[in-house]
Write an enzyme that holds these catalytic residues in place. Sequence first.
Site, PDB file in Angstrom:
ATOM      1  N   GLY A 124       6.184  12.315  -4.847  1.00 26.15           N
ATOM      2  CA  GLY A 124       5.078  13.236  -4.614  1.00 26.15           C
ATOM      3  C   GLY A 124       3.742  12.654  -5.046  1.00 26.15           C
ATOM      4  O   GLY A 124       3.407  12.670  -6.231  1.00 26.15           O
ATOM      5  N   LEU A 125       2.987  12.155  -4.077  1.00 24.03           N
ATOM      6  CA  LEU A 125       1.673  11.567  -4.359  1.00 24.03           C
ATOM      7  C   LEU A 125       0.549  12.319  -3.649  1.00 24.03           C
ATOM      8  O   LEU A 125      -0.369  12.830  -4.278  1.00 24.03           O
ATOM      9  CB  LEU A 125       1.659  10.093  -3.934  1.00 24.03           C
ATOM     10  CG  LEU A 125       0.307   9.368  -3.987  1.00 24.03           C
ATOM     11  CD1 LEU A 125      -0.231   9.343  -5.412  1.00 24.03           C
ATOM     12  CD2 LEU A 125       0.440   7.952  -3.426  1.00 24.03           C
ATOM     13  N   THR A 126       0.620  12.407  -2.326  1.00 23.22           N
ATOM     14  CA  THR A 126      -0.469  12.981  -1.530  1.00 23.22           C
ATOM     15  C   THR A 126      -0.679  14.455  -1.835  1.00 23.22           C
ATOM     16  O   THR A 126       0.269  15.222  -2.018  1.00 23.22           O
ATOM     17  CB  THR A 126      -0.162  12.810  -0.028  1.00 23.22           C
ATOM     18  OG1 THR A 126       0.055  11.432   0.246  1.00 23.22           O
ATOM     19  CG2 THR A 126      -1.310  13.301   0.828  1.00 23.22           C
ATOM     20  N   PRO A 128      -3.468  18.015  -0.864  1.00 19.60           N
ATOM     21  CA  PRO A 128      -4.379  18.511   0.174  1.00 19.60           C
ATOM     22  C   PRO A 128      -5.782  17.910   0.090  1.00 19.60           C
ATOM     23  O   PRO A 128      -6.428  17.685   1.108  1.00 19.60           O
ATOM     24  CB  PRO A 128      -4.394  20.022  -0.077  1.00 19.60           C
ATOM     25  CG  PRO A 128      -3.059  20.312  -0.690  1.00 19.60           C
ATOM     26  CD  PRO A 128      -2.742  19.123  -1.540  1.00 19.60           C
ATOM     27  N   ASN A 129      -6.249  17.628  -1.123  1.00 23.16           N
ATOM     28  CA  ASN A 129      -7.586  17.065  -1.295  1.00 23.16           C
ATOM     29  C   ASN A 129      -7.555  15.638  -1.835  1.00 23.16           C
ATOM     30  O   ASN A 129      -8.574  15.129  -2.317  1.00 23.16           O
ATOM     31  CB  ASN A 129      -8.410  17.946  -2.232  1.00 23.16           C
ATOM     32  CG  ASN A 129      -8.696  19.307  -1.638  1.00 23.16           C
ATOM     33  OD1 ASN A 129      -9.140  19.413  -0.498  1.00 23.16           O
ATOM     34  ND2 ASN A 129      -8.395  20.362  -2.389  1.00 23.16           N
ATOM     35  N   ILE A 157       5.250  15.294   2.001  1.00 23.77           N
ATOM     36  CA  ILE A 157       6.221  14.582   1.176  1.00 23.77           C
ATOM     37  C   ILE A 157       7.545  14.441   1.939  1.00 23.77           C
ATOM     38  O   ILE A 157       8.140  15.434   2.369  1.00 23.77           O
ATOM     39  CB  ILE A 157       6.456  15.311  -0.164  1.00 23.77           C
ATOM     40  CG1 ILE A 157       5.115  15.587  -0.861  1.00 23.77           C
ATOM     41  CG2 ILE A 157       7.386  14.498  -1.052  1.00 23.77           C
ATOM     42  CD1 ILE A 157       4.240  14.367  -1.072  1.00 23.77           C
ATOM     43  N   HIS A 338       6.830   1.829  32.346  1.00 30.77           N
ATOM     44  CA  HIS A 338       7.746   2.832  32.903  1.00 30.77           C
ATOM     45  C   HIS A 338       7.058   3.740  33.918  1.00 30.77           C
ATOM     46  O   HIS A 338       7.739   4.468  34.663  1.00 30.77           O
ATOM     47  CB  HIS A 338       8.334   3.700  31.785  1.00 30.77           C
ATOM     48  CG  HIS A 338       9.467   3.068  31.030  1.00 30.77           C
ATOM     49  ND1 HIS A 338       9.287   2.058  30.125  1.00 30.77           N
ATOM     50  CD2 HIS A 338      10.810   3.309  31.068  1.00 30.77           C
ATOM     51  CE1 HIS A 338      10.457   1.712  29.612  1.00 30.77           C
ATOM     52  NE2 HIS A 338      11.398   2.449  30.174  1.00 30.77           N
ATOM     53  N   GLU A 363       1.347   5.869   3.910  1.00 34.96           N
ATOM     54  CA  GLU A 363       1.321   4.812   2.881  1.00 34.96           C
ATOM     55  C   GLU A 363       0.043   3.976   2.950  1.00 34.96           C
ATOM     56  O   GLU A 363       0.052   2.758   2.769  1.00 34.96           O
ATOM     57  CB  GLU A 363       2.568   3.917   2.991  1.00 34.96           C
ATOM     58  CG  GLU A 363       3.840   4.714   2.829  1.00 34.96           C
ATOM     59  CD  GLU A 363       4.907   3.967   2.050  1.00 34.96           C
ATOM     60  OE1 GLU A 363       4.586   3.052   1.288  1.00 34.96           O
ATOM     61  OE2 GLU A 363       6.080   4.322   2.217  1.00 34.96           O
ATOM     62  N   SER A 366      -4.827   2.606   8.181  1.00 37.71           N
ATOM     63  CA  SER A 366      -5.276   1.270   8.581  1.00 37.71           C
ATOM     64  C   SER A 366      -6.592   0.917   7.898  1.00 37.71           C
ATOM     65  O   SER A 366      -6.828  -0.235   7.518  1.00 37.71           O
ATOM     66  CB  SER A 366      -5.447   1.202  10.103  1.00 37.71           C
ATOM     67  OG  SER A 366      -4.197   1.304  10.754  1.00 37.71           O
TER      68      SER A 366
END
Length: 379
Positions: A124-126, A128-129, A157, A338, A363, A366
Amino acid sequence: MNFDLTNEQEMIRNLIHEFAEEEVAPGANERDRTGAFPEKIFEQLAELGMLGLPFPEEYGGSGADTISFAIVTEELSRVCASTGITYSAHISLGAAPIHLFGTPEQKKKYLTPLCQGEYLGAFGLTEPNAGSDAGGTQTKATLQGEHWVINGSKCFITNASYAKNLAITAVTDQAKGTKGISAFIIPTDASGFSVVNNYEKMGLHASNTTELILENVTIPKENLLGTEGNGFKQFLATLDGGRIGIGAMAVGIAQGAYEKSLQYSKERKQFGKSLSAFQAIQFKLADMAMNIELARNMVYKAAWLKDQGKKFKKEAAIAKLFASEMCMKVCDQAIQIHGGYGYMKEYQVERFFRDAKLLEIGEGTSEVQRMVIARQIGC
């Protein structure tokens, strides 16, 4: 320089390639349609010893290397990116922080069941802010006697619904900025802890993406992961390894899209001959093959550096950045080859295209990868 895989790596590639074709690929479209999580597949991967692949045998792992992890992630993603990201996150985000920063007691208690596949790993890292600005973490942990009390929330997560414990970051000293962020191991059944699974996503429908809510979650003092105040450094190191996994995912998705395009171009007839006979199509396929090979080599280089105990931050960022952007281009061209069929779900390349987009975001976007690379080259 030796670009040959070891006998063990080759054996793992052959095993997981066959497993992916026989067990993962057949239900990939249906899982994408329904969002059904591939529980049985991960039970089988656990039986194969894949869920603890790069970790020490003393904790139930298989004692393999990071290149082997990249190979497994690539082969799974080649047929089902939802399975690939679930696997990559389990290894590189769920188990890796405990392996890197846990005490022997923590490793025995938390890493062993992860390696044995008793449940999946999550991180759990990210918030909402606090997305790209991970130093802006607002979840707080307060030491009260022999316990930490944690309040806050996390978003986007992976795997949390299938984890029994997970690592999170929280602020322990607001005045110290990023040096006041620490990491903790949280049981998912702790009072005040809830996992909310209600996102509607563009792709990766069969992967588990959740929100975490922490309301006065109380954990023992010894659930601190690593050193107090070192959480920011710890998760940056964790992400370095995770970017190898994202790079491997990108190579796998691109490989799958390329293989389907090559096959289609040989079978599809236009103007009296197969599409593969037209130079315009040949050039598209040649560019696909070239860029996939370049990305794979970069992913393997970053993995090799990590296994050698050398610095790999720059190389992991390069691998993740190049591979993810390459993957989007390959999937775009796969749909183009295609034609109208590429826009239809039956031919699968539209699923690859939808799944690929997250790899330019997760993660570290870019843009963040370019920041990391710029710092590493002395800008």
